[in-house]
Design a protein around this motif. Structure first.
Motif, PDB file in Angstrom:
ATOM      1  N   TRP A 108      62.169   7.503   7.481  1.00 54.79           N
ATOM      2  CA  TRP A 108      61.666   8.268   6.343  1.00 54.79           C
ATOM      3  C   TRP A 108      60.351   8.952   6.689  1.00 54.79           C
ATOM      4  O   TRP A 108      59.551   8.427   7.479  1.00 54.79           O
ATOM      5  CB  TRP A 108      61.413   7.334   5.165  1.00 54.79           C
ATOM      6  CG  TRP A 108      62.589   6.520   4.740  1.00 54.79           C
ATOM      7  CD1 TRP A 108      63.906   6.856   4.817  1.00 54.79           C
ATOM      8  CD2 TRP A 108      62.542   5.204   4.166  1.00 54.79           C
ATOM      9  NE1 TRP A 108      64.689   5.839   4.325  1.00 54.79           N
ATOM     10  CE2 TRP A 108      63.881   4.814   3.919  1.00 54.79           C
ATOM     11  CE3 TRP A 108      61.510   4.337   3.833  1.00 54.79           C
ATOM     12  CZ2 TRP A 108      64.195   3.584   3.344  1.00 54.79           C
ATOM     13  CZ3 TRP A 108      61.824   3.110   3.259  1.00 54.79           C
ATOM     14  CH2 TRP A 108      63.160   2.738   3.023  1.00 54.79           C
ATOM     15  N   LEU A 145      57.099   9.133   1.886  1.00 50.98           N
ATOM     16  CA  LEU A 145      58.205   8.442   1.224  1.00 50.98           C
ATOM     17  C   LEU A 145      58.210   6.957   1.594  1.00 50.98           C
ATOM     18  O   LEU A 145      58.417   6.092   0.729  1.00 50.98           O
ATOM     19  CB  LEU A 145      59.526   9.094   1.618  1.00 50.98           C
ATOM     20  CG  LEU A 145      60.791   8.522   0.959  1.00 50.98           C
ATOM     21  CD1 LEU A 145      60.711   8.629  -0.552  1.00 50.98           C
ATOM     22  CD2 LEU A 145      62.023   9.251   1.494  1.00 50.98           C
ATOM     23  N   ARG A 199      57.802   3.864  -1.167  1.00 54.73           N
ATOM     24  CA  ARG A 199      58.811   2.812  -1.334  1.00 54.73           C
ATOM     25  C   ARG A 199      58.235   1.442  -1.017  1.00 54.73           C
ATOM     26  O   ARG A 199      58.536   0.452  -1.700  1.00 54.73           O
ATOM     27  CB  ARG A 199      60.023   3.134  -0.455  1.00 54.73           C
ATOM     28  CG  ARG A 199      60.829   4.304  -0.991  1.00 54.73           C
ATOM     29  CD  ARG A 199      61.941   4.752  -0.052  1.00 54.73           C
ATOM     30  NE  ARG A 199      62.793   5.750  -0.700  1.00 54.73           N
ATOM     31  CZ  ARG A 199      63.775   6.403  -0.096  1.00 54.73           C
ATOM     32  NH1 ARG A 199      64.038   6.181   1.200  1.00 54.73           N
ATOM     33  NH2 ARG A 199      64.505   7.284  -0.758  1.00 54.73           N
TER      34      ARG A 199
END
Length: 207
Positions: A188, A192, A196
């Motif tokens: 990723w 991002l 997360r």
């Protein structure tokens, strides 16, 4: 006591705070600092067959997913935090040091890493590993490593066994794809990965 000659190694954090790597305080960073640093710290020396390298943040979420999938009963929040934060000191050190290199770097490096991990354990109330939980963690960590080496970095399965010395199986299915979508095994972007990781950390916060 005069500590003016005590060795120090300051780094600036994304929040603007400063952390002394040699004498870390457990209140010296924000959760976002940790998530951002882990998302910008890359595994496998930064090598990748994808546009982005694999971050320690994404690896940590993978290990947590593997432990949850393989556990006989649901992990407690504390057990899940221990999995999520098992490599957290690497975010502050700024690199993922592989075990053979750690042995070469020796005790001084390990002492710095251990102090950082102790501050993290205090901050997030991490439980001590038991023999059983540590075995389960290391198995998940090695399966994650074998799979990352093939799918993210380009090692062959034979090289994983013969060169890297990892005997655990290489997974085909990416456990994170079922949770987040995206392409299987694709690293990723750092923003991002940070978002997360931070979401999971906040869900698991003590109290």
């Amino acid at each position: 006591m005069d500590t003016s000659d005590r060795p120090r190694a300051w780094i600036r954090l994304p929040s603007g705070a400063a952390l002394d790597l040699i004498n870390p305080r457990s209140d010296a960073w924000t959760d976002l600092d940790l998530a951002s640093r882990l998302a910008r710290t890359y595994r496998w020396g930064g090598e990748s067959v994808w546009p982005w390298p694999l971050s320690v943040a994404q690896h940590s979420l993978l290990v947590l997913a593997l432990r949850r999938d393989g556990a006989a009963q649901p992990l407690s929040a504390a057990e899940a935090r221990a999995e999520l934060l098992h490599d957290a000191e690497e975010g502050f050190l700024g690199f993922d040091c592989i075990s053979p290199l750690k042995r070469v770097l020796g005790a001084p490096f390990q002492q710095v890493a251990d102090r950082l991990m102790s501050a993290i354990a205090l901050r997030y109330q991490l439980p001590a590993w038991t023999d059983a939980s540590h075995r389960a963690h290391k198995l998940a960590d090695r399966i994650a490593a074998a799979s990352e080496a093939v799918h993210c970095t380009g090692w062959s399965k034979e090289e994983v066994r013969e060169v890297l010395g990892i005997q655990e199986p290489v997974m085909t299915v990416d456990p994170l794809q079922a949770i987040y979508g995206d392409n299987a095994w694709e690293p990723w972007p750092s923003d991002l990965a940070a978002a997360r990781f931070l979401d999971e950390l906040r869900r698991l916060q003590p109290g």
